[in-house]
Design an enzyme around this catalytic site. Structure first.
Site, PDB file in Angstrom:
ATOM      1  N   ASN A  73       0.831  -1.205   0.000  1.00  0.00           N
ATOM      2  CA  ASN A  73       0.000   0.000   0.000  1.00  0.00           C
ATOM      3  C   ASN A  73       0.869   1.260   0.000  1.00  0.00           C
ATOM      4  O   ASN A  73       1.976   1.274   0.556  1.00  0.00           O
ATOM      5  CB  ASN A  73      -1.014   0.001   1.144  1.00  0.00           C
ATOM      6  CG  ASN A  73      -0.402  -0.253   2.506  1.00  0.00           C
ATOM      7  OD1 ASN A  73       0.558  -0.993   2.644  1.00  0.00           O
ATOM      8  ND2 ASN A  73      -0.971   0.373   3.521  1.00  0.00           N
ATOM      9  N   GLU A  99       0.277   5.307   0.712  1.00  0.00           N
ATOM     10  CA  GLU A  99      -0.666   6.346   1.160  1.00  0.00           C
ATOM     11  C   GLU A  99      -0.245   7.720   0.664  1.00  0.00           C
ATOM     12  O   GLU A  99       0.822   7.892   0.075  1.00  0.00           O
ATOM     13  CB  GLU A  99      -0.755   6.292   2.699  1.00  0.00           C
ATOM     14  CG  GLU A  99      -1.314   4.963   3.160  1.00  0.00           C
ATOM     15  CD  GLU A  99      -1.481   4.856   4.670  1.00  0.00           C
ATOM     16  OE1 GLU A  99      -0.967   5.728   5.404  1.00  0.00           O
ATOM     17  OE2 GLU A  99      -2.136   3.888   5.107  1.00  0.00           O
ATOM     18  N   GLU A 136      -3.146  -4.890  -2.992  1.00  0.00           N
ATOM     19  CA  GLU A 136      -3.666  -5.840  -3.982  1.00  0.00           C
ATOM     20  C   GLU A 136      -3.749  -5.190  -5.360  1.00  0.00           C
ATOM     21  O   GLU A 136      -3.408  -5.795  -6.381  1.00  0.00           O
ATOM     22  CB  GLU A 136      -5.065  -6.319  -3.578  1.00  0.00           C
ATOM     23  CG  GLU A 136      -5.143  -7.027  -2.231  1.00  0.00           C
ATOM     24  CD  GLU A 136      -5.405  -6.080  -1.062  1.00  0.00           C
ATOM     25  OE1 GLU A 136      -4.884  -4.951  -1.065  1.00  0.00           O
ATOM     26  OE2 GLU A 136      -6.124  -6.480  -0.134  1.00  0.00           O
TER      27      GLU A 136
HETATM   28  N1  THU Z   1      -5.274  -1.414   2.533  1.00  0.00           N
HETATM   29  C1  THU Z   1      -4.788  -2.199   1.525  1.00  0.00           C
HETATM   30  O1  THU Z   1      -3.674  -1.992   1.037  1.00  0.00           O
HETATM   31  N2  THU Z   1      -5.582  -3.194   1.058  1.00  0.00           N
HETATM   32  C2  THU Z   1      -6.828  -3.468   1.535  1.00  0.00           C
HETATM   33  O2  THU Z   1      -7.563  -4.232   0.922  1.00  0.00           O
HETATM   34  C3  THU Z   1      -7.264  -2.851   2.800  1.00  0.00           C
HETATM   35  C4  THU Z   1      -6.601  -1.564   3.115  1.00  0.00           C
HETATM   36  C5  THU Z   1      -4.442  -0.317   3.028  1.00  0.00           C
HETATM   37  C6  THU Z   1      -4.949   1.042   2.628  1.00  0.00           C
HETATM   38  C7  THU Z   1      -4.407   1.924   3.729  1.00  0.00           C
HETATM   39  O3  THU Z   1      -3.093   2.319   3.368  1.00  0.00           O
HETATM   40  C8  THU Z   1      -4.317   1.000   4.936  1.00  0.00           C
HETATM   41  O4  THU Z   1      -4.411  -0.335   4.437  1.00  0.00           O
HETATM   42  C9  THU Z   1      -5.420   1.249   5.963  1.00  0.00           C
HETATM   43  O5  THU Z   1      -6.662   1.236   5.368  1.00  0.00           O
HETATM   44 ZN    ZN Z   2      -8.299  -2.704  -0.828  1.00  0.00          ZN
END
Ligand code: THU
Ligand code: ZN
Length: 150
Positions: free
Chosen positions: A52, A54, A65
């Protein structure tokens, strides 16, 4: 949904776990501090990874994903065989969010697509491993068949 043990993992699943665990270290999550690693096995036999990412504006966040799937597409592969994610879960089992379920759905015709979620404790040790399917996470999914006259 069922729980798995590491002993149940195939060789490729073990590789995916290792890669997803490693890429999770690179997650850019200064706001949530919630790091996610993903590995996608493409129909081409390759493993694609993502973490992820941000953003200070809070809306541009890329999910692990989706990053992994975009990497698969970037390499010319359009079909997912297996999705594995690694993420923390302190209070409840964690699975891909709704957005990521829909994105995954775009790249498979298989309702039974296997999704493995490796849940970690606060010390990043594996606490539980879940196996589920696309159909279980996203029943009656919306696909192009719902609006195209193919
Ligand atoms: N996050 C993901 O990378 N995948 C998901 O399916 C759920 C949430 C990340 C997004 C954000 O950076 C952090 O988790 C908290 O929501
Ligand atoms: Zn997601």
């Amino acid at each position: 949904m069922k729980t798995l043990l590491l002993n149940d993992f195939t060789e490729i699943e073990l590789q995916m776990l290792e890669l997803a665990t490693t890429v999770r270290e690179n997650a850019y999550a200064p706001y949530s501090h919630f790091r996610v690693g993903a590995a996608v096995l493409g129909i081409d036999g390759e493993i694609y990874t993502g973490c992820n990412v941000e953003s200070a504006d809070f809306t541009l966040t890329s999910h692990a994903e989706c990053v992994a799937i975009d990497s698969m597409v970037k390499h010319g592969c359009h079909e997912i065989k297996l999705l594995l994610i690694v993420l923390e879960s302190l209070h409840a089992p964690s699975f891909p969010c709704g957005l990521c379920r829909q994105k995954t759905s775009e790249f498979t015709d298989n309702n039974d697509l296997k999704i493995i979620s490796v849940n970690l404790d606060s010390e990043s040790k594996i606490s539980k491993i879940y196996e589920t399917s696309l159909n279980e996470l996203l029943p009656n999914r919306f696909t192009s068949e719902n609006f195209l006259n193919l």
